[in-house]
Design an enzyme around this catalytic site. Sequence first.
Site, PDB file in Angstrom:
ATOM      1  N   TYR A 142       5.500 -21.662  -7.044  1.00 35.27           N
ATOM      2  CA  TYR A 142       5.336 -20.421  -7.442  1.00 35.27           C
ATOM      3  C   TYR A 142       4.858 -20.520  -8.954  1.00 35.27           C
ATOM      4  O   TYR A 142       5.592 -21.303  -9.699  1.00 35.27           O
ATOM      5  CB  TYR A 142       6.352 -19.503  -7.564  1.00 35.27           C
ATOM      6  CG  TYR A 142       6.091 -17.987  -8.151  1.00 35.27           C
ATOM      7  CD1 TYR A 142       5.147 -17.161  -7.738  1.00 35.27           C
ATOM      8  CD2 TYR A 142       6.516 -17.535  -9.268  1.00 35.27           C
ATOM      9  CE1 TYR A 142       4.682 -15.890  -8.185  1.00 35.27           C
ATOM     10  CE2 TYR A 142       6.276 -16.279  -9.639  1.00 35.27           C
ATOM     11  CZ  TYR A 142       5.298 -15.541  -9.459  1.00 35.27           C
ATOM     12  OH  TYR A 142       5.042 -14.235 -10.059  1.00 35.27           O
ATOM     13  N   ASP A 237       4.632 -27.163 -14.306  1.00 38.66           N
ATOM     14  CA  ASP A 237       5.296 -25.837 -14.617  1.00 38.66           C
ATOM     15  C   ASP A 237       6.613 -25.904 -14.745  1.00 38.66           C
ATOM     16  O   ASP A 237       7.337 -26.077 -13.889  1.00 38.66           O
ATOM     17  CB  ASP A 237       4.582 -24.865 -13.543  1.00 38.66           C
ATOM     18  CG  ASP A 237       5.005 -23.451 -13.665  1.00 38.66           C
ATOM     19  OD1 ASP A 237       5.863 -23.362 -14.610  1.00 38.66           O
ATOM     20  OD2 ASP A 237       4.799 -22.767 -13.071  1.00 38.66           O
ATOM     21  N   LYS A 265      10.682 -18.070 -19.761  1.00 40.01           N
ATOM     22  CA  LYS A 265      12.181 -17.775 -19.296  1.00 40.01           C
ATOM     23  C   LYS A 265      13.101 -18.353 -20.320  1.00 40.01           C
ATOM     24  O   LYS A 265      13.435 -17.619 -21.662  1.00 40.01           O
ATOM     25  CB  LYS A 265      12.538 -18.533 -18.031  1.00 40.01           C
ATOM     26  CG  LYS A 265      11.841 -17.705 -16.849  1.00 40.01           C
ATOM     27  CD  LYS A 265      12.032 -18.426 -15.471  1.00 40.01           C
ATOM     28  CE  LYS A 265      11.344 -17.352 -14.615  1.00 40.01           C
ATOM     29  NZ  LYS A 265      10.207 -18.011 -13.590  1.00 40.01           N
TER      30      LYS A 265
HETATM   31  C1  LIG Z   1       8.885 -17.352 -13.221  1.00 40.57           C
HETATM   32  C2  LIG Z   1       8.031 -18.288 -13.073  1.00 40.57           C
HETATM   33  C3  LIG Z   1       6.718 -18.203 -13.392  1.00 40.57           C
HETATM   34  C4  LIG Z   1       6.124 -16.951 -13.865  1.00 40.57           C
HETATM   35  O1  LIG Z   1       6.564 -16.645 -14.973  1.00 40.57           O
HETATM   36  P1  LIG Z   1       6.685 -14.804 -15.345  1.00 40.57           P
HETATM   37  O2  LIG Z   1       7.348 -14.917 -16.852  1.00 40.57           O
HETATM   38  O3  LIG Z   1       7.403 -14.198 -14.305  1.00 40.57           O
HETATM   39  O4  LIG Z   1       5.179 -14.476 -15.661  1.00 40.57           O
HETATM   40  C5  LIG Z   1       5.639 -19.259 -13.198  1.00 40.57           C
HETATM   41  N1  LIG Z   1       6.130 -20.373 -12.846  1.00 40.57           N
HETATM   42  C6  LIG Z   1       7.309 -20.605 -12.441  1.00 40.57           C
HETATM   43  C7  LIG Z   1       7.822 -21.963 -12.123  1.00 40.57           C
HETATM   44  C8  LIG Z   1       8.311 -19.602 -12.349  1.00 40.57           C
HETATM   45  O5  LIG Z   1       9.384 -19.947 -11.933  1.00 40.57           O
END
Ligand SMILES: *Cc1c(COP(=O)(O)O)cnc(C)c1O
Length: 424
Positions: A142, A237, A265
Amino acid sequence: MTKSEQLFERAVKIIPGGVNSPVRAYRSVGGTPRFIERADGAYIWDADGNRYTDYIGSWGPMLLGHNHPEIREAVCKAAEKGLSFGAATEAEVEMAELICSLVPSVEMVRMVNSGTEAVMSAIRAARGYTGREKVIKFEGCYHGHCDAMLVKAGSGVMTAGIPDSAGVPGGCAQDTLTAVYNDLSSAERLFEENPGKVAALIVEPVAANMGVVLPQEGFLKGLRALCTKYGAVLIFDEVITGFRLGIDGAQGLYGVAADLTTFGKIIGAGMPVGAYGGKREIMECVAPVGPVYQAGTLSGNPVAMAAGITQLRILRDHPEVYDKISRLGDLFRQGMEQVLKESGAEVRVTGTGSLACVFFTGEPVKDYASAKKSDTGRFGKYFHYLLGHGIHAAPSQFEAVFFSNAHKEEDISAFLGAAKAFLK
Ligand SMILES: *Cc1c(COP(=O)(O)O)cnc(C)c1O
């Protein structure tokens, strides 16, 4: 009716599904989402005054536990000076210096407001830098909800059983190529089939949105080599793994340097923050230096920076935090292995450091297809059993259990005890 039920009844009338992010809904496990009133340390209280030990941690940011006094104080102090200026501030320079000093592959960085924005911008920078259009991602990873990444995405998309999202134009998705996690040859094939066309390969170095799936030996190094060979930008990511699996993230843990990295995060400590950064040569393509446009009215917001900087400084100055949360993770995984052995349940436990996942499947989980084999109905029952015993875990089979510095060994024992009783 409980207060949560009353709030939910009001919410569903005017908010789609009653929630502002699908992962908060209880659709895959049944029941009514708990509305939260406050949180402190390892605990969270719902609107009815029930206390739970929290293993979501706002989906990652609360690595030091909820309502950390130093972070709260930094936020209040910053707020006293004004909430936003729409102009450059010292805090942004400090934040950028901090990130660059902690993550060796990051030479320049740009702040944004979410992980989604970070990914979207990193991909644009990679496309601008290479002059190419295609992007390789992995099934079950994701990367936020931008159009190009909603192809075989994990997390809420996987939980809801939506294969792709409606509303994504075919043109946006056609440049997204999907490979199989932990299968290097599947990525190599895509490079071979699209010579000179792949701008970037993006991956969660530890996949934490299809449950938690670890990279097998050589997978990340292999991706590094493929990107170098084919002239594509390697994007890690690290929105979940950054500053969680170590102060230098998964790239530090596995010894593989990315060209660009996305954060979110933890760097906001609970405030809406994201960042992307990496090689100077690529980041200098971003406006106003270069031709890749990317902007944000509230980017680098002073209150958000105060929260993030304080959390990152604490992590930098207290490396023992990582030892502790990893120990909690090990305790959980080893304890769960024991519980599973005794119960003979068709269940697997995965994870590393402060990330874990309990998969309701008898087979090893190494990619999206094997994660999907999990019995989500049984997971739903397990989720409600835990909730009934004061344990607040993610309402989805395909999310992680997050440990924080505020958890204690007794909390892990209580979790294992509840799991054992459920699996009996
Ligand atoms: C949570 C997440 C996102 C998206 O971040 P948001 O702040 O919710 O837009 C992208 N990549 C990874 C790996 C994530 O866990």
